[in-house]
Scaffold this motif. Sequence first.
Motif, PDB file in Angstrom:
ATOM      1  N   PHE A  75      11.252   5.790   3.900  1.00 35.11           N
ATOM      2  CA  PHE A  75      10.233   5.410   3.092  1.00 35.11           C
ATOM      3  C   PHE A  75       9.511   4.048   4.146  1.00 35.11           C
ATOM      4  CE2 PHE A  75      12.556   6.971  -0.130  1.00 35.11           C
ATOM      5  CZ  PHE A  75      12.010   7.441  -0.891  1.00 35.11           C
ATOM      6  N   GLU A  76       8.191   3.944   3.767  1.00 35.05           N
ATOM      7  CA  GLU A  76       7.735   2.811   4.757  1.00 35.05           C
ATOM      8  C   GLU A  76       7.119   1.569   3.758  1.00 35.05           C
ATOM      9  OE1 GLU A  76       4.922   3.223   8.477  1.00 35.05           O
ATOM     10  OE2 GLU A  76       3.616   3.114   6.466  1.00 35.05           O
ATOM     11  N   ALA A  77       7.617   0.601   3.801  1.00 34.12           N
ATOM     12  CA  ALA A  77       7.349  -0.695   3.018  1.00 34.12           C
ATOM     13  C   ALA A  77       6.199  -1.700   3.962  1.00 34.12           C
ATOM     14  CB  ALA A  77       8.541  -1.396   2.740  1.00 34.12           C
ATOM     15  N   ARG A  78       5.256  -1.878   3.303  1.00 39.05           N
ATOM     16  CA  ARG A  78       4.181  -2.855   4.112  1.00 39.05           C
ATOM     17  C   ARG A  78       3.801  -3.792   3.302  1.00 39.05           C
ATOM     18  NH1 ARG A  78       2.141   2.255   4.065  1.00 39.05           N
ATOM     19  NH2 ARG A  78       0.542   1.827   2.516  1.00 39.05           N
ATOM     20  N   LEU A  79       3.862  -5.029   3.887  1.00 38.66           N
ATOM     21  CA  LEU A  79       3.561  -6.334   3.267  1.00 38.66           C
ATOM     22  C   LEU A  79       1.978  -6.703   3.757  1.00 38.66           C
ATOM     23  CD1 LEU A  79       4.448  -9.104   1.851  1.00 38.66           C
ATOM     24  CD2 LEU A  79       4.891 -10.037   4.417  1.00 38.66           C
ATOM     25  N   GLN A  80       1.291  -6.771   2.561  1.00 40.98           N
ATOM     26  CA  GLN A  80      -0.073  -6.916   2.664  1.00 40.98           C
ATOM     27  C   GLN A  80      -0.616  -8.169   2.225  1.00 40.98           C
ATOM     28  OE1 GLN A  80      -1.612  -3.235   0.734  1.00 40.98           O
ATOM     29  NE2 GLN A  80      -1.308  -2.196   2.671  1.00 40.98           N
ATOM     30  N   THR A  81      -1.855  -8.740   2.877  1.00 42.71           N
ATOM     31  CA  THR A  81      -2.445 -10.136   2.170  1.00 42.71           C
ATOM     32  C   THR A  81      -3.857  -9.463   1.627  1.00 42.71           C
ATOM     33  OG1 THR A  81      -3.235 -10.542   4.356  1.00 42.71           O
ATOM     34  CG2 THR A  81      -1.164 -11.618   3.552  1.00 42.71           C
ATOM     35  N   ARG A  82      -4.623 -10.366   0.811  1.00 39.06           N
ATOM     36  CA  ARG A  82      -5.721  -9.951   0.245  1.00 39.06           C
ATOM     37  C   ARG A  82      -6.888 -10.582   1.312  1.00 39.06           C
ATOM     38  NH1 ARG A  82      -8.375  -6.315  -2.471  1.00 39.06           N
ATOM     39  NH2 ARG A  82      -9.892  -7.143  -3.822  1.00 39.06           N
ATOM     40  N   LYS A  83      -7.742  -9.817   1.730  1.00 38.14           N
ATOM     41  CA  LYS A  83      -8.961 -10.261   2.515  1.00 38.14           C
ATOM     42  C   LYS A  83     -10.217  -9.837   1.529  1.00 38.14           C
ATOM     43  CE  LYS A  83      -6.560 -11.540   6.024  1.00 38.14           C
ATOM     44  NZ  LYS A  83      -6.659 -13.024   6.355  1.00 38.14           N
ATOM     45  N   TRP A  84     -11.368 -10.499   2.195  1.00 29.43           N
ATOM     46  CA  TRP A  84     -12.656 -10.030   1.344  1.00 29.43           C
ATOM     47  C   TRP A  84     -12.949  -8.728   1.505  1.00 29.43           C
ATOM     48  CZ3 TRP A  84     -16.667  -8.163   3.779  1.00 29.43           C
ATOM     49  CH2 TRP A  84     -16.620  -8.167   5.339  1.00 29.43           C
ATOM     50  N   TYR A  85     -12.445  -7.984   2.379  1.00 28.85           N
ATOM     51  CA  TYR A  85     -12.674  -6.514   2.424  1.00 28.85           C
ATOM     52  C   TYR A  85     -11.519  -5.670   2.002  1.00 28.85           C
ATOM     53  CZ  TYR A  85     -10.041  -7.650   6.873  1.00 28.85           C
ATOM     54  OH  TYR A  85      -8.996  -7.903   7.581  1.00 28.85           O
ATOM     55  N   GLY A  86     -10.787  -6.104   1.221  1.00 27.03           N
ATOM     56  CA  GLY A  86      -9.507  -5.291   1.096  1.00 27.03           C
ATOM     57  C   GLY A  86      -8.294  -5.937   1.101  1.00 27.03           C
ATOM     58  N   TRP A  87      -7.137  -4.993   1.435  1.00 29.10           N
ATOM     59  CA  TRP A  87      -5.849  -5.609   1.955  1.00 29.10           C
ATOM     60  C   TRP A  87      -5.629  -5.505   3.363  1.00 29.10           C
ATOM     61  CZ3 TRP A  87      -2.979  -8.267  -1.625  1.00 29.10           C
ATOM     62  CH2 TRP A  87      -3.251  -7.982  -2.789  1.00 29.10           C
ATOM     63  N   LYS A  88      -5.036  -6.350   3.922  1.00 22.60           N
ATOM     64  CA  LYS A  88      -4.722  -6.328   5.501  1.00 22.60           C
ATOM     65  C   LYS A  88      -2.845  -6.113   5.613  1.00 22.60           C
ATOM     66  CE  LYS A  88      -4.672  -8.695   9.751  1.00 22.60           C
ATOM     67  NZ  LYS A  88      -5.064 -10.008  10.189  1.00 22.60           N
ATOM     68  N   THR A  89      -2.632  -5.288   6.298  1.00 21.15           N
ATOM     69  CA  THR A  89      -1.086  -5.243   6.519  1.00 21.15           C
ATOM     70  C   THR A  89      -0.654  -6.165   7.453  1.00 21.15           C
ATOM     71  OG1 THR A  89      -1.058  -2.752   5.747  1.00 21.15           O
ATOM     72  CG2 THR A  89       0.912  -3.610   7.156  1.00 21.15           C
ATOM     73  N   VAL A  90       0.280  -6.953   7.089  1.00 24.35           N
ATOM     74  CA  VAL A  90       0.676  -7.883   8.137  1.00 24.35           C
ATOM     75  C   VAL A  90       2.083  -7.645   8.531  1.00 24.35           C
ATOM     76  CG1 VAL A  90      -0.913  -9.768   7.504  1.00 24.35           C
ATOM     77  CG2 VAL A  90       1.421  -9.635   6.202  1.00 24.35           C
ATOM     78  N   GLN A  91       2.783  -6.751   7.975  1.00 26.33           N
ATOM     79  CA  GLN A  91       4.352  -6.481   8.358  1.00 26.33           C
ATOM     80  C   GLN A  91       4.574  -5.147   7.770  1.00 26.33           C
ATOM     81  OE1 GLN A  91       6.328  -7.564  10.735  1.00 26.33           O
ATOM     82  NE2 GLN A  91       6.003  -9.412  10.234  1.00 26.33           N
ATOM     83  N   VAL A  92       5.644  -4.556   8.638  1.00 29.17           N
ATOM     84  CA  VAL A  92       5.707  -3.088   8.078  1.00 29.17           C
ATOM     85  C   VAL A  92       7.236  -2.898   8.555  1.00 29.17           C
ATOM     86  CG1 VAL A  92       5.700  -0.690   8.524  1.00 29.17           C
ATOM     87  CG2 VAL A  92       3.473  -2.236   8.847  1.00 29.17           C
ATOM     88  N   VAL A  93       8.152  -2.436   7.762  1.00 24.15           N
ATOM     89  CA  VAL A  93       9.376  -2.006   7.565  1.00 24.15           C
ATOM     90  C   VAL A  93       9.598  -0.609   7.265  1.00 24.15           C
ATOM     91  CG1 VAL A  93      11.803  -2.460   6.792  1.00 24.15           C
ATOM     92  CG2 VAL A  93      10.478  -4.406   7.234  1.00 24.15           C
ATOM     93  N   VAL A  94      10.442   0.199   8.132  1.00 25.58           N
ATOM     94  CA  VAL A  94      10.868   1.581   7.541  1.00 25.58           C
ATOM     95  C   VAL A  94      12.468   1.460   6.832  1.00 25.58           C
ATOM     96  CG1 VAL A  94      11.357   3.806   8.400  1.00 25.58           C
ATOM     97  CG2 VAL A  94       9.599   2.487   9.202  1.00 25.58           C
ATOM     98  N   ILE A  95      12.217   1.953   5.815  1.00 29.23           N
ATOM     99  CA  ILE A  95      13.566   2.088   4.938  1.00 29.23           C
ATOM    100  C   ILE A  95      14.105   3.643   5.236  1.00 29.23           C
ATOM    101  CG2 ILE A  95      14.675   1.884   2.606  1.00 29.23           C
ATOM    102  CD1 ILE A  95      12.026   0.635   1.640  1.00 29.23           C
TER     103      ILE A  95
END
Length: 112
Positions: free
Chosen positions: A28-48
């Motif tokens: 599985f892929e887990a992505r940490l995202q932050t909210r931006k004015w244009y949507g969500w931006k992925t800032v970190q990714v981990v594969v489980i």
Amino acid sequence: MDDIHVYLPTGMRVVISEPESSFAWYDFEARLQTRKWYGWKTVQVVVIKDTKVTELEGEIDAVICKLLALYEEELSRTRAVKAAKVRLQTIFHGKVRDVKCPPKEVLASDQR
């Protein structure tokens, strides 16, 4: 399976999804995202890796903590670089500096 969205109190979210490849059946892929004015931006990714869907529930908290720790580590590195650049700018930018160079004999002996 649909993506799992876990919203954090900091305004961030974690999205856990199945891989598109059928070769990685239990990954599985887990992505940490932050909210931006244009949507969500992925800032970190981990594969489980090698985790069944039935076992995923027990690992979600650990994955979120790992994502946050990696993000904080990257953020602290970025802040340290930015602070170093600002410090160098304030010390040297636009200043006249009297530099004392060693004699040429000393420089020649260091190069051997």
